[in-house]
Design a protein around this motif. Structure first.
Motif, mmCIF file in Angstrom:
data_model
loop_
_atom_site.group_PDB
_atom_site.id
_atom_site.type_symbol
_atom_site.label_atom_id
_atom_site.label_comp_id
_atom_site.label_asym_id
_atom_site.label_seq_id
_atom_site.Cartn_x
_atom_site.Cartn_y
_atom_site.Cartn_z
ATOM 1 N N ALA A 1 7.425 10.901 8.280
ATOM 2 C CA ALA A 1 7.441 11.893 7.197
ATOM 3 C C ALA A 1 6.028 12.384 6.893
ATOM 4 O O ALA A 1 5.780 13.570 6.653
ATOM 5 C CB ALA A 1 8.096 11.295 5.957
ATOM 6 N N LEU A 2 5.063 11.425 6.910
ATOM 7 C CA LEU A 2 3.683 11.808 6.627
ATOM 8 C C LEU A 2 3.134 12.705 7.734
ATOM 9 O O LEU A 2 2.374 13.650 7.467
ATOM 10 C CB LEU A 2 2.820 10.554 6.482
ATOM 11 N N ARG A 3 3.556 12.429 9.006
ATOM 12 C CA ARG A 3 3.089 13.288 10.099
ATOM 13 C C ARG A 3 3.619 14.718 9.921
ATOM 14 O O ARG A 3 2.918 15.696 10.170
ATOM 15 C CB ARG A 3 3.548 12.716 11.449
ATOM 16 N N VAL A 4 4.885 14.789 9.521
ATOM 17 C CA VAL A 4 5.480 16.115 9.305
ATOM 18 C C VAL A 4 4.738 16.855 8.200
ATOM 19 O O VAL A 4 4.418 18.037 8.332
ATOM 20 C CB VAL A 4 6.984 15.979 8.969
ATOM 21 N N VAL A 5 4.444 16.135 7.118
ATOM 22 C CA VAL A 5 3.725 16.754 6.000
ATOM 23 C C VAL A 5 2.355 17.231 6.440
ATOM 24 O O VAL A 5 1.901 18.325 6.091
ATOM 25 C CB VAL A 5 3.612 15.774 4.812
ATOM 26 N N THR A 6 1.672 16.385 7.240
ATOM 27 C CA THR A 6 0.337 16.764 7.722
ATOM 28 C C THR A 6 0.400 18.010 8.595
ATOM 29 O O THR A 6 -0.419 18.938 8.464
ATOM 30 C CB THR A 6 -0.284 15.606 8.513
ATOM 31 N N GLY A 7 1.399 18.059 9.505
ATOM 32 C CA GLY A 7 1.532 19.227 10.366
ATOM 33 C C GLY A 7 1.821 20.479 9.586
ATOM 34 O O GLY A 7 1.249 21.548 9.845
ATOM 35 N N VAL A 8 2.730 20.357 8.612
ATOM 36 C CA VAL A 8 3.063 21.520 7.776
ATOM 37 C C VAL A 8 1.836 21.977 6.985
ATOM 38 O O VAL A 8 1.551 23.175 6.850
ATOM 39 C CB VAL A 8 4.231 21.189 6.834
ATOM 40 N N SER A 9 1.076 21.008 6.460
ATOM 41 C CA SER A 9 -0.128 21.353 5.688
ATOM 42 C C SER A 9 -1.137 22.095 6.550
ATOM 43 O O SER A 9 -1.750 23.078 6.112
ATOM 44 C CB SER A 9 -0.755 20.083 5.116
ATOM 45 N N ALA A 10 -1.321 21.602 7.801
ATOM 46 C CA ALA A 10 -2.264 22.278 8.688
ATOM 47 C C ALA A 10 -1.804 23.696 8.990
ATOM 48 O O ALA A 10 -2.592 24.647 9.039
ATOM 49 C CB ALA A 10 -2.415 21.481 9.982
ATOM 50 N N GLY A 11 -0.458 23.861 9.202
ATOM 51 C CA GLY A 11 0.067 25.200 9.454
ATOM 52 C C GLY A 11 -0.136 26.112 8.263
ATOM 53 O O GLY A 11 -0.515 27.292 8.403
ATOM 54 N N VAL A 12 0.112 25.572 7.075
ATOM 55 C CA VAL A 12 -0.093 26.362 5.854
ATOM 56 C C VAL A 12 -1.564 26.755 5.697
ATOM 57 O O VAL A 12 -1.898 27.885 5.316
ATOM 58 C CB VAL A 12 0.401 25.580 4.616
ATOM 59 N N PHE A 13 -2.457 25.807 6.018
ATOM 60 C CA PHE A 13 -3.886 26.105 5.913
ATOM 61 C C PHE A 13 -4.288 27.237 6.853
ATOM 62 O O PHE A 13 -5.005 28.162 6.474
ATOM 63 C CB PHE A 13 -4.701 24.845 6.227
#
Length: 734
Positions: free
Chosen positions: A330-342
């Motif tokens: 779940a944390l990996r997914v959140v990190t990936g989504v955050s990077a995409g949003v950034f």
């Protein structure tokens, strides 16, 4: 300290001394004050004097302050002052109170400095030492030993203070002229005062205060405490009189003299001197003071801060709470989504910057076209092909002028007026220029701007400030002029700091040069140019005091027919042509009237509108006409002019010339060219009077011919009326 007296005493070598009676106790530095509590006064009592909060035990009025037999808590608010004046109700010399701090037990007061002044021979002129006395004996107040400093100001001066027995404690001094080491200059007045150290280091300026000669007040810090008993232990023996009324308060002995102070316990705030005055602080609402990056829970007098469920660590630190499990899916997914949003946000940001840049370019182009930039470029090319040239005129970019003025910095401002602000600028080729940033421009003026700029740029006269270029890619065009270094004629003749005499020859030369510039614009420019705002503030002086007419902010090209000349009245009161005010018709004779006022200012060193006399005498023109009518013209002249007038006929010629210029009827005023010629002849006659034995009577006759003709015309029975524009009354009749 328990009491102070301030004196400046004459001692050998003309030194001065301040004497402060003070016990030998020492005080430690207080902690920084906490934020002021919300509830501070007794119920039904005032808690404000102006914008100053008055906390209990202090109070205004009977029953509103702590009355324990020791003075200092009873205050008075004098609302006849603006802002209201807050003082202690007994005469102990505390002139003004400005701030209280319950937690630190401090108050800020303002007191006058002690001053003694001497003449050039060392004799004492006056002194305020005996009148500035602050007596704090047996009061709740003491001078703060930790937050005040002793200052001796002036040269030579010695400031010192003594203890309660009169023994020297400390002091400071500065030597005077003749000292073999310092060789300092004398100052007429010397000061000594006690002052708040923070104010001294942040506000005080040697340059601003070193040559003062008047009285002024300075702030100092007072330590206050409940002093009807010696300490907390003695205070608690009498529960009825004990000052710490809140059940959540604490008592601490005073560190500056006997007595005690009260404060709310940790986790509480308010007024500990009031029943129920200390209330709980909600630390969770004050994250800047009580950081919590987890789950915050308020408790009486404290709070808890815990990491959210599923995490552990230190919740008082940012990122102090971490998941109990390791890096999960779940944390990996959140990190990936955050990077995409950034990345998406970063891309949007760059797109936004590009859009704003294109928008700025379009705005510049819009303003450039709106201000006639395309037409101006075409006209400049036409002039170049015709061989006329544009006399070095240039269209500047906004960036060039921003760079030249350091971003239109405040320290580059040369002056401010009704039409805009003038900045000093340095171009890339190192030329120093004056850049006028106007406030507004009417639509009709915008349409004619390009044509007028090109015509004004070709004015080439040594007594006219040269227009070098303009910037059109802003909403209101900016103008670039040559820089004239010596300021305005207004400051030259009216500046209080300038006590130098101005010779009659210099005044006539400046007037003649200004008149020649206006005559050139009226008669030699094609088409003719009307200035519209002739005044001493718009006449500049270079390093040789050569006059240069400036500021064409209200200038108009002379119209081809009368239908075009009606305009909104613009100009400066005191210089405005009365005929222009009544008809809204600006003519070359309007400039003649305004120049007449300038000539009067030069001769009298009085302002066009001044407030020295009665209300009806506030117009320089009305005073001049009244003086002429009463035969008292010489009384209005500046004393330097009266001393230099070489002959009565010169005075009469000057009076006649001014009278003609300020005539209520434009037809009665001479053209600017004639005014300039007569001033040149007057200056020549003043420098080399032809009334001497080897004189030239023919030239004398020629000089005074115009005046005699004018006098003859007036004496033939022709009547002329003038009106006081300010109050609408008639003030002169011939």
């Amino acid at each position: 300290m328990v009491a102070t007296t301030a004196h400046l005493l004459a001692i050998p070598l003309a030194l001065a001394a301040l004497v402060l009676r003070q016990p030998s106790t020492r005080a430690s530095a207080q902690q920084p004050p906490l934020p002021r509590p919300a509830a501070v006064a007794l119920r039904g009592c005032r808690d404000k004097c102006g914008n100053i909060t008055v906390p209990y035990p202090f109070g205004i009025g009977d029953g509103c302050y702590r009355n324990d037999g020791t003075p200092g808590f009873s205050l008075e608010c004098n609302e006849t002052w603006s802002p209201p004046l807050l003082t202690v109700a007994y005469p102990y010399g505390i002139q003004r109170l400005a701030r209280f701090n319950l937690e630190a037990g401090e108050a800020r007061a303002y007191v006058s400095t002690t001053r003694t002044c001497y003449n050039s021979t060392g004799g004492q002129i006056n002194s305020t030492g005996s009148s500035n006395y602050m007596q704090l004996m047996n009061s709740h107040h003491r001078f703060s030993n930790a937050k005040n400093s002793l200052v001796s100001l002036g040269c030579p001066v010695l400031g010192y203070f003594v203890d309660g027995n009169g023994y020297y404690v400390s002091g400071c001094m500065s030597p005077g002229q003749g000292d073999p080491i310092f060789n300092a200059d004398f100052t007429a007045c010397r000061y000594v005062f006690l002052v708040e150290t923070d104010w001294l280091t942040t506000t005080y300026s040697d340059r601003a205060y070193s040559n003062r000669s008047g009285d002024f007040a300075v702030p100092l810090v007072l330590d206050w405490a409940v002093r009807n008993v010696g300490n907390c232990t003695a205070g608690r023996r009498n529960a009825t009189d004990f000052a710490c009324r809140s059940t959540l308060s604490e008592c601490a002995n005073s560190s500056n003299g006997p007595g005690y102070r009260c404060s709310c316990k940790g986790g509480y705030e308010g007024n500990p001197y009031l029943d129920g005055g200390c209330i709980d602080i909600d630390e969770c609402q004050r994250r800047d003071q009580y950081p919590c990056f987890g789950v915050c829970t308020n408790t009486p007098g404290s709070y808890t801060c815990q990491c959210p469920p599923g995490t552990s660590g230190d919740a008082s630190r940012q990122n102090g709470c971490r998941p109990k499990d390791k890096f999960t899916l779940a944390l990996r997914v959140v990190t990936g989504v955050s990077a995409g949003v950034f990345l998406l946000g970063f891309t949007c940001f760059w797109l936004y910057l590009g859009f704003q840049k294109r928008k700025l370019i379009r705005a510049k182009q819009k303003f450039f076209e709106q201000n006639g930039g395309v037409l101006l470029q075409q006209q400049m090319r036409s002039y170049d092909r015709a061989g006329a040239g544009a006399a070095g005129f240039k269209i500047f970019s906004k960036e060039e002028l921003q760079k030249a003025t350091n971003g239109f910095a405040a320290d580059r401002v040369l002056g401010r007026g009704g039409h805009g602000i003038v900045y000093k600028g340095v171009l890339e080729d190192r030329r120093v220029v004056a850049i006028k940033k106007s406030k507004m421009m009417e639509e009709a003026e915008t349409r004619e701007f390009a044509r007028e700029m090109l015509i004004l740029s070709q004015i080439n006269h040594r007594n006219v400030v040269k227009l070098l270029g303009c910037c059109l890619e802003v909403e209101v065009p900016m103008l670039v002029y040559e820089f004239v270094s010596n300021g305005t004629l207004y400051h030259y003749i009216h500046d209080k700091d300038s006590n130098a005499d101005i010779s009659l020859n210099t005044r006539l030369r400046i007037a003649a040069e200004s008149a020649e510039a206006l005559a050139y614009m009226h008669s030699s420019a094609s088409p003719p140019i009307l200035h519209g705002d002739v005044k001493t503030a718009n006449i500049l002086l270079d390093d040789k005091l050569t006059a240069k007419v400036s500021d064409f902010g209200t200038s108009k090209l002379a119209p081809n027919d009368e239908a075009e000349i009606a305009t909104l009245v613009q100009g400066t009161w005191g210089y405005l042509d009365p005929e222009y005010l009544m008809t809204c018709l600006l003519t070359d004779k309007s400039d003649v009237y305004s120049f007449g006022v300038v000539l009067l200012e030069l001769l009298t060193r009085k302002k066009a509108l001044y407030f020295e006399g009665l209300e009806e005498d506030r117009s320089l023109v009305s005073c001049f006409i009244t003086a002429v009518k009463a035969g008292r013209m010489e009384e209005l002249l500046d004393i330097q002019v009266r001393n230099e007038i070489s002959a009565c006929d010169i005075l009469q010629e000057i009076v006649d010339l001014v009278m003609q210029c300020v005539s209520i009827s434009g037809e009665e005023r001479p053209p600017m060219k004639e005014v300039a010629e007569r001033l040149v002849r007057l200056r020549r006659y003043q420098k080399h009077p032809w009334t001497q034995d080897d004189g030239n009577p023919e030239e004398t006759q020629g000089l005074l011919l115009v005046s005699e003709q004018r006098n003859g015309h007036l004496q033939s029975g022709h009547q002329q009326h003038a009106f006081n524009i300010e109050d609408g009354t008639r003030y002169f009749t011939l």
